[in-house]
Design a protein around this motif. Structure first.
Motif, PDB file in Angstrom:
ATOM      1  N   SER A  22     -10.024  -8.715  10.125  1.00 27.62           N
ATOM      2  CA  SER A  22      -9.232  -7.630   9.547  1.00 27.62           C
ATOM      3  C   SER A  22      -9.245  -7.696   8.016  1.00 27.62           C
ATOM      4  CB  SER A  22      -7.801  -7.636  10.082  1.00 27.62           C
ATOM      5  OG  SER A  22      -7.118  -8.809   9.701  1.00 27.62           O
ATOM      6  N   LEU A  23      -9.205  -8.899   7.469  1.00 28.13           N
ATOM      7  CA  LEU A  23      -9.315  -9.035   6.012  1.00 28.13           C
ATOM      8  C   LEU A  23     -10.716  -8.646   5.535  1.00 28.13           C
ATOM      9  CD1 LEU A  23      -7.402 -12.345   5.164  1.00 28.13           C
ATOM     10  CD2 LEU A  23      -6.687  -9.981   4.759  1.00 28.13           C
ATOM     11  N   THR A  80      -2.323  -6.254   1.319  1.00 28.08           N
ATOM     12  CA  THR A  80      -2.014  -6.626   2.696  1.00 28.08           C
ATOM     13  C   THR A  80      -0.781  -7.512   2.716  1.00 28.08           C
ATOM     14  OG1 THR A  80      -4.366  -6.628   3.198  1.00 28.08           O
ATOM     15  CG2 THR A  80      -2.950  -7.759   4.756  1.00 28.08           C
ATOM     16  N   ASP A 115     -11.203 -14.131   9.103  1.00 31.31           N
ATOM     17  CA  ASP A 115     -10.300 -13.069   9.540  1.00 31.31           C
ATOM     18  C   ASP A 115     -10.994 -11.715   9.409  1.00 31.31           C
ATOM     19  OD1 ASP A 115      -8.290 -11.073   9.700  1.00 31.31           O
ATOM     20  OD2 ASP A 115      -6.778 -12.435   8.908  1.00 31.31           O
ATOM     21  N   ALA A 142     -10.892  -4.892   5.445  1.00 32.27           N
ATOM     22  CA  ALA A 142     -10.135  -4.367   4.307  1.00 32.27           C
ATOM     23  C   ALA A 142     -10.879  -4.610   2.996  1.00 32.27           C
ATOM     24  CB  ALA A 142      -8.752  -5.013   4.262  1.00 32.27           C
ATOM     25  N   THR A 201       1.709 -10.370   3.637  1.00 37.60           N
ATOM     26  CA  THR A 201       1.459 -11.725   4.107  1.00 37.60           C
ATOM     27  C   THR A 201       1.717 -11.855   5.609  1.00 37.60           C
ATOM     28  OG1 THR A 201       2.176 -12.513   1.955  1.00 37.60           O
ATOM     29  CG2 THR A 201       2.012 -14.157   3.691  1.00 37.60           C
ATOM     30  N   THR A 212     -12.422  -1.805   0.436  1.00 35.41           N
ATOM     31  CA  THR A 212     -11.992  -1.795  -0.960  1.00 35.41           C
ATOM     32  C   THR A 212     -13.179  -1.783  -1.914  1.00 35.41           C
ATOM     33  OG1 THR A 212      -9.938  -2.935  -0.391  1.00 35.41           O
ATOM     34  CG2 THR A 212     -10.640  -3.036  -2.697  1.00 35.41           C
ATOM     35  N   LEU A 267      -5.733  -6.900  -1.898  1.00 34.77           N
ATOM     36  CA  LEU A 267      -6.008  -5.945  -0.817  1.00 34.77           C
ATOM     37  C   LEU A 267      -4.778  -5.123  -0.441  1.00 34.77           C
ATOM     38  CD1 LEU A 267      -8.227  -8.146   1.527  1.00 34.77           C
ATOM     39  CD2 LEU A 267      -8.977  -6.335  -0.052  1.00 34.77           C
ATOM     40  N   GLU A 310       1.337  -9.749   8.017  1.00 37.73           N
ATOM     41  CA  GLU A 310       0.281  -9.189   8.867  1.00 37.73           C
ATOM     42  C   GLU A 310      -0.901 -10.115   8.992  1.00 37.73           C
ATOM     43  OE1 GLU A 310       0.889  -4.482   7.830  1.00 37.73           O
ATOM     44  OE2 GLU A 310      -1.090  -5.380   7.698  1.00 37.73           O
ATOM     45  N   ALA A 311      -1.252 -10.821   7.919  1.00 37.27           N
ATOM     46  CA  ALA A 311      -2.436 -11.653   7.935  1.00 37.27           C
ATOM     47  C   ALA A 311      -2.167 -13.043   8.515  1.00 37.27           C
ATOM     48  CB  ALA A 311      -2.995 -11.795   6.517  1.00 37.27           C
ATOM     49  N   LEU A 318      -4.598 -11.358  -0.589  1.00 36.30           N
ATOM     50  CA  LEU A 318      -3.709 -10.428   0.105  1.00 36.30           C
ATOM     51  C   LEU A 318      -3.099  -9.438  -0.886  1.00 36.30           C
ATOM     52  CD1 LEU A 318      -1.965 -12.884   2.594  1.00 36.30           C
ATOM     53  CD2 LEU A 318      -3.832 -11.291   3.068  1.00 36.30           C
TER      54      LEU A 318
END
Length: 175
Positions: free
Chosen positions: A107-108, A169, A105, A111, A171, A115, A167, A173-174, A164
């Motif tokens: 996007s992860l 984020t 992923d 992120a 759940t 971080t 980060l 969204e991922a 998640l």
């Protein structure tokens, strides 16, 4: 490399090696090198997230990462007969799971890299996570199995919720 990063080098190397063996690259030395670079970058970002302080990294040296036993079972990976398997004791299940999430992923991965950019591990370094966050066509072709969300799911799902949360984020969204 900062002292905290050096403390994680065995876990990063072993976890990247486990990912490579569980999800082998396309044939050829270039593909192997590209896939290894992606695994190392994913394992590095995951380890830096999992063990964010020098104290965390130091405690890991004392208690150890746990090994690859459960991961081997979940992914259906068998050790090669006659192979020295001592390196498998340095595989960290959470780091492997988080690295699998990052490989599957983008996007992860973005992120996670954002971080860890300001972490103690990155202090004084200019880490390059391009192969993880922005793989080109050769990178993707070399690591087809390593980038396939469905194939990575059994390992990634083990600790995805914790990643998640780390980060921040949601759940939904991922998913």
């Amino acid at each position: 490399m900062s002292p905290a990063s050096a403390d994680l080098s065995s876990v990063i190397a072993a976890t990247a090696q486990w990912l490579l063996r569980a999800y082998p690259p396309e044939r050829g030395p270039l593909s192997a090198a590209l896939a290894e670079a992606q695994c190392r970058q994913a394992a590095t970002a995951a380890a830096w997230l999992r063990y964010p302080t020098a104290l965390d990294a130091g405690l890991l040296d004392v208690v150890g990462p746990g090994g690859s036993g459960r991961l081997d079972w979940v992914a259906g990976v068998d050790a090669v007969p006659g192979e020295d398997t001592a390196w498998r004791t340095w595989v960290d299940e959470v780091v492997a799971s988080w690295a699998a999430c990052l490989l599957a992923d983008r996007s992860l991965a973005l992120a996670a890299v954002a971080t860890v950019a300001g972490s103690v591990h990155a202090a004084g370094l200019a880490p390059d996570f391009r192969r993880l966050t922005d793989p080109d066509v050769r990178d993707r072709r070399a690591a087809v199995l390593l980038r396939h969300p469905d194939l990575l799911a059994p390992v990634a799902d083990l600790h995805r919720a914790d990643l998640l949360a780390r980060l921040g984020t949601p759940t939904a969204e991922a998913a």
